[in-house]
Design a protein around this motif. Structure first.
Motif, PDB file in Angstrom:
ATOM      1  N   LEU A   5     -37.658 -47.599  26.972  1.00 29.37           N
ATOM      2  CA  LEU A   5     -38.078 -48.463  25.857  1.00 29.37           C
ATOM      3  C   LEU A   5     -39.337 -47.907  25.193  1.00 29.37           C
ATOM      4  CD1 LEU A   5     -37.750 -51.047  24.175  1.00 29.37           C
ATOM      5  CD2 LEU A   5     -39.071 -52.272  25.925  1.00 29.37           C
ATOM      6  N   ASP A   6     -40.303 -47.456  26.012  1.00 29.26           N
ATOM      7  CA  ASP A   6     -41.524 -46.852  25.450  1.00 29.26           C
ATOM      8  C   ASP A   6     -41.185 -45.646  24.570  1.00 29.26           C
ATOM      9  OD1 ASP A   6     -43.231 -48.606  26.888  1.00 29.26           O
ATOM     10  OD2 ASP A   6     -42.981 -47.369  28.684  1.00 29.26           O
ATOM     11  N   ILE A   7     -40.236 -44.837  25.052  1.00 27.96           N
ATOM     12  CA  ILE A   7     -39.860 -43.635  24.302  1.00 27.96           C
ATOM     13  C   ILE A   7     -39.198 -44.018  22.977  1.00 27.96           C
ATOM     14  CG2 ILE A   7     -38.543 -41.463  24.405  1.00 27.96           C
ATOM     15  CD1 ILE A   7     -38.670 -41.899  27.561  1.00 27.96           C
ATOM     16  N   SER A   8     -38.403 -45.077  23.053  1.00 26.94           N
ATOM     17  CA  SER A   8     -37.743 -45.598  21.867  1.00 26.94           C
ATOM     18  C   SER A   8     -38.770 -46.073  20.834  1.00 26.94           C
ATOM     19  CB  SER A   8     -36.839 -46.760  22.306  1.00 26.94           C
ATOM     20  OG  SER A   8     -35.904 -47.066  21.331  1.00 26.94           O
ATOM     21  N   ILE A   9     -39.770 -46.785  21.304  1.00 28.59           N
ATOM     22  CA  ILE A   9     -40.820 -47.297  20.412  1.00 28.59           C
ATOM     23  C   ILE A   9     -41.604 -46.133  19.803  1.00 28.59           C
ATOM     24  CG2 ILE A   9     -43.008 -48.581  20.345  1.00 28.59           C
ATOM     25  CD1 ILE A   9     -41.704 -50.429  22.545  1.00 28.59           C
ATOM     26  N   ALA A  10     -41.939 -45.155  20.642  1.00 33.37           N
ATOM     27  CA  ALA A  10     -42.678 -43.977  20.153  1.00 33.37           C
ATOM     28  C   ALA A  10     -41.868 -43.227  19.098  1.00 33.37           C
ATOM     29  CB  ALA A  10     -43.029 -43.057  21.324  1.00 33.37           C
ATOM     30  N   ALA A  11     -40.582 -43.060  19.368  1.00 35.20           N
ATOM     31  CA  ALA A  11     -39.726 -42.355  18.402  1.00 35.20           C
ATOM     32  C   ALA A  11     -39.651 -43.131  17.097  1.00 35.20           C
ATOM     33  CB  ALA A  11     -38.328 -42.149  18.989  1.00 35.20           C
ATOM     34  N   GLY A  12     -39.615 -44.458  17.201  1.00 33.65           N
ATOM     35  CA  GLY A  12     -39.599 -45.322  16.013  1.00 33.65           C
ATOM     36  C   GLY A  12     -40.847 -45.133  15.177  1.00 33.65           C
ATOM     37  N   LYS A  13     -41.951 -44.757  15.826  1.00 35.48           N
ATOM     38  CA  LYS A  13     -43.202 -44.499  15.104  1.00 35.48           C
ATOM     39  C   LYS A  13     -43.272 -43.069  14.590  1.00 35.48           C
ATOM     40  CE  LYS A  13     -45.985 -47.844  17.764  1.00 35.48           C
ATOM     41  NZ  LYS A  13     -46.901 -47.967  18.917  1.00 35.48           N
ATOM     42  N   GLY A  14     -42.213 -42.296  14.829  1.00 33.03           N
ATOM     43  CA  GLY A  14     -42.181 -40.928  14.306  1.00 33.03           C
ATOM     44  C   GLY A  14     -42.680 -39.874  15.279  1.00 33.03           C
ATOM     45  N   ASP A  15     -42.929 -40.260  16.528  1.00 37.67           N
ATOM     46  CA  ASP A  15     -43.441 -39.305  17.525  1.00 37.67           C
ATOM     47  C   ASP A  15     -42.418 -38.197  17.777  1.00 37.67           C
ATOM     48  OD1 ASP A  15     -45.705 -39.045  19.701  1.00 37.67           O
ATOM     49  OD2 ASP A  15     -43.805 -38.629  20.736  1.00 37.67           O
ATOM     50  N   LYS A  16     -42.845 -36.931  17.560  1.00 34.30           N
ATOM     51  CA  LYS A  16     -41.885 -35.833  17.640  1.00 34.30           C
ATOM     52  C   LYS A  16     -41.336 -35.657  19.051  1.00 34.30           C
ATOM     53  CE  LYS A  16     -41.018 -30.951  16.732  1.00 34.30           C
ATOM     54  NZ  LYS A  16     -40.609 -30.657  18.102  1.00 34.30           N
ATOM     55  N   MET A  17     -42.221 -35.714  20.054  1.00 35.97           N
ATOM     56  CA  MET A  17     -41.737 -35.510  21.418  1.00 35.97           C
ATOM     57  C   MET A  17     -40.720 -36.586  21.803  1.00 35.97           C
ATOM     58  SD  MET A  17     -43.695 -35.266  25.074  1.00 35.97           S
ATOM     59  CE  MET A  17     -44.594 -33.780  24.699  1.00 35.97           C
ATOM     60  N   ALA A  18     -40.990 -37.818  21.426  1.00 38.34           N
ATOM     61  CA  ALA A  18     -40.057 -38.903  21.746  1.00 38.34           C
ATOM     62  C   ALA A  18     -38.699 -38.646  21.087  1.00 38.34           C
ATOM     63  CB  ALA A  18     -40.634 -40.243  21.286  1.00 38.34           C
ATOM     64  N   LYS A  19     -38.749 -38.168  19.831  1.00 34.36           N
ATOM     65  CA  LYS A  19     -37.472 -37.836  19.167  1.00 34.36           C
ATOM     66  C   LYS A  19     -36.763 -36.692  19.887  1.00 34.36           C
ATOM     67  CE  LYS A  19     -38.704 -39.159  14.437  1.00 34.36           C
ATOM     68  NZ  LYS A  19     -38.999 -38.584  13.102  1.00 34.36           N
ATOM     69  N   ASP A  20     -37.552 -35.708  20.333  1.00 32.28           N
ATOM     70  CA  ASP A  20     -36.959 -34.576  21.057  1.00 32.28           C
ATOM     71  C   ASP A  20     -36.291 -35.040  22.354  1.00 32.28           C
ATOM     72  OD1 ASP A  20     -37.777 -32.824  19.127  1.00 32.28           O
ATOM     73  OD2 ASP A  20     -39.509 -32.048  20.231  1.00 32.28           O
ATOM     74  N   ILE A  21     -36.882 -36.033  22.992  1.00 29.10           N
ATOM     75  CA  ILE A  21     -36.298 -36.560  24.243  1.00 29.10           C
ATOM     76  C   ILE A  21     -34.920 -37.158  23.954  1.00 29.10           C
ATOM     77  CG2 ILE A  21     -36.549 -38.328  26.048  1.00 29.10           C
ATOM     78  CD1 ILE A  21     -39.662 -37.876  25.696  1.00 29.10           C
ATOM     79  N   PHE A  22     -34.798 -37.921  22.874  1.00 29.31           N
ATOM     80  CA  PHE A  22     -33.485 -38.483  22.512  1.00 29.31           C
ATOM     81  C   PHE A  22     -32.518 -37.382  22.083  1.00 29.31           C
ATOM     82  CE2 PHE A  22     -35.786 -42.580  22.045  1.00 29.31           C
ATOM     83  CZ  PHE A  22     -35.011 -43.287  22.944  1.00 29.31           C
ATOM     84  N   GLU A  23     -33.063 -36.378  21.396  1.00 27.88           N
ATOM     85  CA  GLU A  23     -32.228 -35.251  20.977  1.00 27.88           C
ATOM     86  C   GLU A  23     -31.629 -34.553  22.197  1.00 27.88           C
ATOM     87  OE1 GLU A  23     -31.906 -34.724  17.647  1.00 27.88           O
ATOM     88  OE2 GLU A  23     -30.465 -33.099  17.971  1.00 27.88           O
ATOM     89  N   PHE A  24     -32.466 -34.275  23.196  1.00 27.72           N
ATOM     90  CA  PHE A  24     -32.033 -33.623  24.437  1.00 27.72           C
ATOM     91  C   PHE A  24     -30.989 -34.479  25.161  1.00 27.72           C
ATOM     92  CE2 PHE A  24     -32.539 -33.356  29.069  1.00 27.72           C
ATOM     93  CZ  PHE A  24     -32.390 -32.008  29.311  1.00 27.72           C
ATOM     94  N   THR A  25     -31.266 -35.767  25.248  1.00 22.16           N
ATOM     95  CA  THR A  25     -30.374 -36.687  25.970  1.00 22.16           C
ATOM     96  C   THR A  25     -29.049 -36.836  25.236  1.00 22.16           C
ATOM     97  OG1 THR A  25     -32.373 -37.900  26.615  1.00 22.16           O
ATOM     98  CG2 THR A  25     -30.250 -38.995  26.992  1.00 22.16           C
ATOM     99  N   GLY A  26     -29.134 -37.014  23.924  1.00 24.23           N
ATOM    100  CA  GLY A  26     -27.926 -37.180  23.124  1.00 24.23           C
ATOM    101  C   GLY A  26     -27.064 -35.934  23.132  1.00 24.23           C
ATOM    102  N   LYS A  27     -27.716 -34.778  23.110  1.00 24.52           N
ATOM    103  CA  LYS A  27     -26.961 -33.527  23.131  1.00 24.52           C
ATOM    104  C   LYS A  27     -26.137 -33.431  24.417  1.00 24.52           C
ATOM    105  CE  LYS A  27     -27.414 -28.497  22.929  1.00 24.52           C
ATOM    106  NZ  LYS A  27     -28.312 -27.342  22.973  1.00 24.52           N
TER     107      LYS A  27
END
Lengths: 327, 327
Positions: free
Chosen positions: A227-249
């Protein structure tokens, strides 16, 4: 809906969790007409649990017009085996350490047919009966929670396999060399990367292995949740987005392998991680399209469960109740 | 066996290969009562092929007592789609480049129900109807030939998936980084390693990358076949044994992943590579036992097809004929 169902318009669903056992009486449209719950762990034995559960159930059964209105009962339970109607060595249930014939026990206590299966299979049946997979004959349900669970539907039937334990797609090996240790004792399982805990682990690894700035660094690394990573990604945090990118891939690549098995009409996702929405669904779809066998390209849908998170488990369990063979 | 079958005791099987189209009339025990064959490629159109095939078929149909004795016809064909009864862009058939409604064409020409599927699915039906998988409800057939094909049976039914193309287990990705180029255009597929051509490639790689002595060095590396490797291993050649060890390990690991999907009662192997016997089967079983999820350990059987290689394809195709819905 056959005549039997119009005479007996309801089924009972039991979502057996480590903390609560939640019961619902459900109609064929997926409306919960009555609900009740008891604590799972305060009982010394399975007999005591079933006795207390039955007492609570009687009250809501009367609310909907009595037992004659109820076609059957379904139970979604950890380590539930559909064929035997037992839960086997359930790790989080104090009275469930051995082999407990829970379906038979409830059937005798209430006097209606009862069947059970594991949580992810119940979720798949729930989607097929009431949710986004209504009418589908071939789809794969993936639950992304503490673990990665799966329920596979082929030719309109749930895949239980030769022993009742089929559909453990969280344990396909995605990393064959130097993969993460999984809770199952092996290395490199999908679950070790794409469960909520796997995603938190990805975050800790990225924080430890790079100097990249991230608002996740403001937290204690051990406390970071998906959830924290989700919130961070929602704020535009690049690392958080990269984590979802890695997981989704990885999920997309896994789905590409799953397509070679049953060529499903859809992959249906459920669970905590899916709350991240397109942050996770978009990389899943992209990785799938890039890696799937050409013959399957552009065919499968990627859907998010339409069932309300709080009631989805009870609905899923109840769905088993419609299909029980009556004696 | 229902009454319909006792009245109509035979089915026709057609194994449609790139060179020959082989027909057999088969009884419920898998005995081929009559057989004939025509060349596949000498016809300008699918219509010409079906016309010639029907002429040849009439002769053997009369031999078994006429068309009234025949329940249906099954066709095993490359790129065969069960749902549509078509072959689609079959790479090795000159008149099969488009979408050819072969099942309908034969049904109209002979006047009995006709269905078709691909070769590996036909092989699975053959094993279930006449072979080592008789009576099994859940098994996976793997054909190790020029490619790696698969036919998956779940709940007693072949898995065709949403589009008729399910069961392409030769194209799960086994090597995600730097994997071999596969005929499908992607990298790292099981087929690129564990088909007969994949095994020959492993031999060439081992010969090129090591200085280890081997009787395989006496051959032109480009000419080495899986049969040569089998013969060398039989003579005790260490490199040849290592090639089977490598191949079997990957197959065993792949089967461990497949178990998480459908938890089959058995894996059934067929094809040129399987002629190596325990040289390949032993490492498959060992790798499976070492890598499968604990809940599945010791459950699945590893079997070799019991059908005669020469007639297996016709038997497999014929098996489709028993199940066709009669109008």
């Amino acid at each position: 809906m056959d005549i039997q169902q119009s005479i007996k318009p309801y089924v009972i669903g039991l979502d057996l969790g480590g903390t609560n056992a939640v019961f619902g009486i459900v109609d064929s449209h997926g409306y919960i007409k009555a609900t009740t719950a008891i604590k799972t762990q305060v009982y010394k034995s399975a007999e005591d649990f079933v006795k207390s559960a039955t007492d609570s159930l009687q009250i809501i059964i009367e609310q909907v017009g009595g037992i004659s209105k109820i076609k059957g009962m379904g139970i979604g339970a950890p380590n539930g085996n559909f064929y035997s109607g037992t839960i086997e060595r359930a790790p989080n249930i104090s009275w469930g350490k051995g082999v407990v014939p829970l379906a038979d026990m409830f059937a005798q206590a209430i006097g209606i047919p009862v069947a059970l299966t594991n949580d992810a299979n119940a979720a798949a049946l729930g989607e097929m009966t009431y949710g986004v997979a209504k009418g589908m004959k071939n789809f794969i349900m993936l639950t992304l929670g503490t673990g990665v669970g799966s329920g596979i539907v082929v030719n309109g039937q749930l895949v239980y396999g030769s022993d009742g334990f089929a559909g453990e797609l969280g344990h396909v090996i995605m990393v064959r060399e130097g993969g993460r240790l999984c809770g199952c004792g092996r290395h490199g399982c999908l679950e070790a990367y794409c469960s909520a805990t796997g995603v938190a682990r990805t975050a800790r690894e990225m924080l430890a292995n790079t100097n990249e700035p991230s608002i996740l660094r403001e937290m204690n690394a051990e406390d970071i949740t998906s959830l924290d990573i989700s919130i961070a990604a929602g704020k535009g945090d690049k690392m958080a987005k990269d984590i979802f990118e890695f997981t989704g891939k990885m999920l997309g690549q896994a789905c590409a392998d799953f397509a070679t098995f049953s060529s499903p009409e859809a992959f249906v996702f459920f669970g905590g991680l899916v709350k991240a929405g397109e942050l996770i669904m978009d990389p899943i779809r992209r990785a799938y399209d890039e890696s799937v066998l050409p013959i399957f390209q552009g065919k499968a849908k990627f859907l998010v469960s339409s069932l309300d998170g709080a009631s989805a488990a009870v609905l899923g369990a109840s769905a088993i109740g419609w299909d029980i063979n009556q004696q």
